[in-house]
Scaffold this active site. Structure first.
Site, mmCIF file in Angstrom:
data_model
loop_
_atom_site.group_PDB
_atom_site.id
_atom_site.type_symbol
_atom_site.label_atom_id
_atom_site.label_comp_id
_atom_site.label_asym_id
_atom_site.label_seq_id
_atom_site.Cartn_x
_atom_site.Cartn_y
_atom_site.Cartn_z
ATOM 1 N N TYR A 195 48.362 6.190 3.364
ATOM 2 C CA TYR A 195 48.031 7.181 2.617
ATOM 3 C C TYR A 195 48.721 8.027 2.712
ATOM 4 O O TYR A 195 48.940 8.816 1.608
ATOM 5 C CB TYR A 195 46.643 7.608 3.738
ATOM 6 C CG TYR A 195 45.118 7.231 3.014
ATOM 7 C CD1 TYR A 195 44.608 6.012 2.230
ATOM 8 C CD2 TYR A 195 44.221 7.415 4.003
ATOM 9 C CE1 TYR A 195 43.871 5.594 2.133
ATOM 10 C CE2 TYR A 195 42.680 7.252 3.497
ATOM 11 C CZ TYR A 195 42.365 6.130 2.732
ATOM 12 O OH TYR A 195 41.111 5.362 2.668
ATOM 13 N N ASP B 26 36.848 -6.925 5.168
ATOM 14 C CA ASP B 26 35.516 -8.197 5.039
ATOM 15 C C ASP B 26 34.365 -8.795 5.319
ATOM 16 O O ASP B 26 32.874 -7.733 4.943
ATOM 17 C CB ASP B 26 35.703 -8.482 3.949
ATOM 18 C CG ASP B 26 36.834 -10.348 4.019
ATOM 19 O OD1 ASP B 26 37.539 -9.838 5.202
ATOM 20 O OD2 ASP B 26 37.607 -10.891 3.136
ATOM 21 N N ASP C 107 32.616 5.768 6.860
ATOM 22 C CA ASP C 107 31.426 6.282 5.972
ATOM 23 C C ASP C 107 30.617 5.019 5.793
ATOM 24 O O ASP C 107 29.084 4.796 5.976
ATOM 25 C CB ASP C 107 31.823 6.499 4.370
ATOM 26 C CG ASP C 107 32.703 7.938 4.814
ATOM 27 O OD1 ASP C 107 33.027 8.226 5.630
ATOM 28 O OD2 ASP C 107 32.704 8.180 3.441
#
Ligand code: NAD
Length: 356
Positions: free
Chosen positions: A137, A219, A247
């Site tokens: 980010y 994953d 999330d």
């Protein structure tokens, strides 16, 4: 010990849930001074920057920040510096809030709100620790280009060992105070940053011989989180993986409105760290102003503030128990009510206050 808190409610449901949290906080700690400022869209609408100078000055002389949420649809197409979200960006940057701690708990009475089977989430209690100021980010170069008529874009994922060390230590310390199980999530079969992440984590592990360390590829972690969520205690991971996994963990509880967070930085000392505390959800424009938002995430954020910034574990636990009792007694806001009659933000807050 006297303390000052900067209260920044922001936009949408931010003020509704933040005021609920302040009411609960001041019931257990009437000695805490709360200084409130408009930020985000509320400030932009008055012709001020997203984080006005007076709000900044209050943060500067406070022990912690109780934050609501920022963001309004009318600003979505603007550049970052002209959007409400810029307030949060500046605070994270200025205070180097690198450790984002997100506890995920399913309180008794809330199992039916989850999209997973109740038996999978009953008693769920885990924490996601996300690195918040590094990784893809923020890495440079970060840009869109056109070369020889071909459009391309680049984001850079970069980590330095000290950044990994401090966040992994946060994970180990938290695990040590809980069920002593740390899961470090990376993608070391593909990414060089993950290989460094794993090496640094292994290097630190001997300092915490009482904590069981496990590594999972991201994953697989995403899969296991919905398959066997109860097996996790503390998860530590880098910025982008943490964004996504936290999330995902949120849906385990059925509503984003129940999940608090703490973002801790380099200021202060253990137990008295300067931090920013906020619900993980956004401004929920679809329900703003209706008085029906779930204030749990904001109330539990205030509890985290007491624990990490004011070294007041006793009152933090008091608030958490009161929320737990309210749910056990069937006091449910619309987002988690399912077949029950929902209560308003105010009624839920009163129910928590009455159970303190
Ligand atoms: P959101 O979290 O605001 O809403 C997603 C869904 O969850 C909505 O249906 C909403 O009603 C529901 N919800 C969220 N909090 C709730 C609560 N406390 N009680 C009951 N229901 C709740 O996410 P979004 O719609 O993607 O974003 C809306 C705005 O919020 C955007 O402008 C976004 O940029 C901003 N945002 C801000 C933050 C922050 O300030 N940290 C975080 C996320 C999104």
């Amino acid at each position: 010990m006297a303390a000052t808190i900067a209260v920044l409610p922001g936009d949408g449901i931010g003020p509704e849930v933040t005021h609920a949290a302040v009411a609960v906080l001041q019931t257990v700690r009437p000695d805490v001074t709360c200084v409130e400022h408009e930020i985000g869209g509320a400030a932009l609408r008055r012709g001020l920057p997203a984080l006005p100078d007076d709000a900044r000055a209050t943060c500067e002389r406070s022990d912690a920040i109780l934050f609501g949420s920022v963001g309004l649809p009318e600003y979505d197409s603007k550049p970052l510096a002209e959007r409400p979200e810029y307030a949060l960006f500046l605070l994270r940057r200025d205070y180097e809030l690198y450790a984002n701690i997100r506890p995920v708990r399913v309180f008794p009475g809330l199992e039916d709100a989850s999209s997973l089977k109740p038996e999978l989430v009953r008693g769920l209690d885990l924490v996601v620790v996300r690195e918040l100021t590094g990784g893809i980010y923020y890495g440079k170069p970060k840009e869109q280009r056109t070369e020889d008529g071909v459009e391309s874009a680049v984001d850079t994922m970069i980590y330095h060992a000290p950044e990994i060390e401090r966040i992994v230590r946060t994970g180990f310390e938290l695990a040590r105070g809980r069920r002593k199980h740390l899961t470090s999530v990376d993608k070391q079969n593909i990414l060089e940053t993950s290989r460094l992440w794993r090496r640094v984590t292994e290097r630190i592990a001997p300092e915490y011989p009482d904590v069981k360390l496990e590594h999972l590829l991201v994953d697989n972690a995403a899969m296991q989180l919905v398959r066997r969520p109860g097996d996790f205690d503390v998860i530590v991971t880098e910025n982008m993986f943490g964004d996504i996994l936290s999330d995902e963990a949120a849906i385990l509880t059925g509503s984003i409105g129940t999940l608090p967070s703490a973002s801790l930085g380099t200021r202060g000392m253990p137990g008295r760290q300067f931090g920013l505390y906020e619900p993980i959800g956004g401004t929920a424009p679809d329900i703003a102003g209706k008085g029906i938002a779930n204030p749990t995430a904001a109330i539990l954020s205030a509890a985290l503030l007491l624990r990490y910034s004011l070294a007041d574990d006793e009152n933090a636990a008091r608030i958490e128990r009161a929320v737990e009792r309210a749910y056990a007694d069937g006091v449910l806001t619309a987002d988690v009510a399912r077949d029950n009659t929902p209560v308003s933000t105010q009624t839920f807050t009163d129910a928590v206050t009455a159970r303190l």
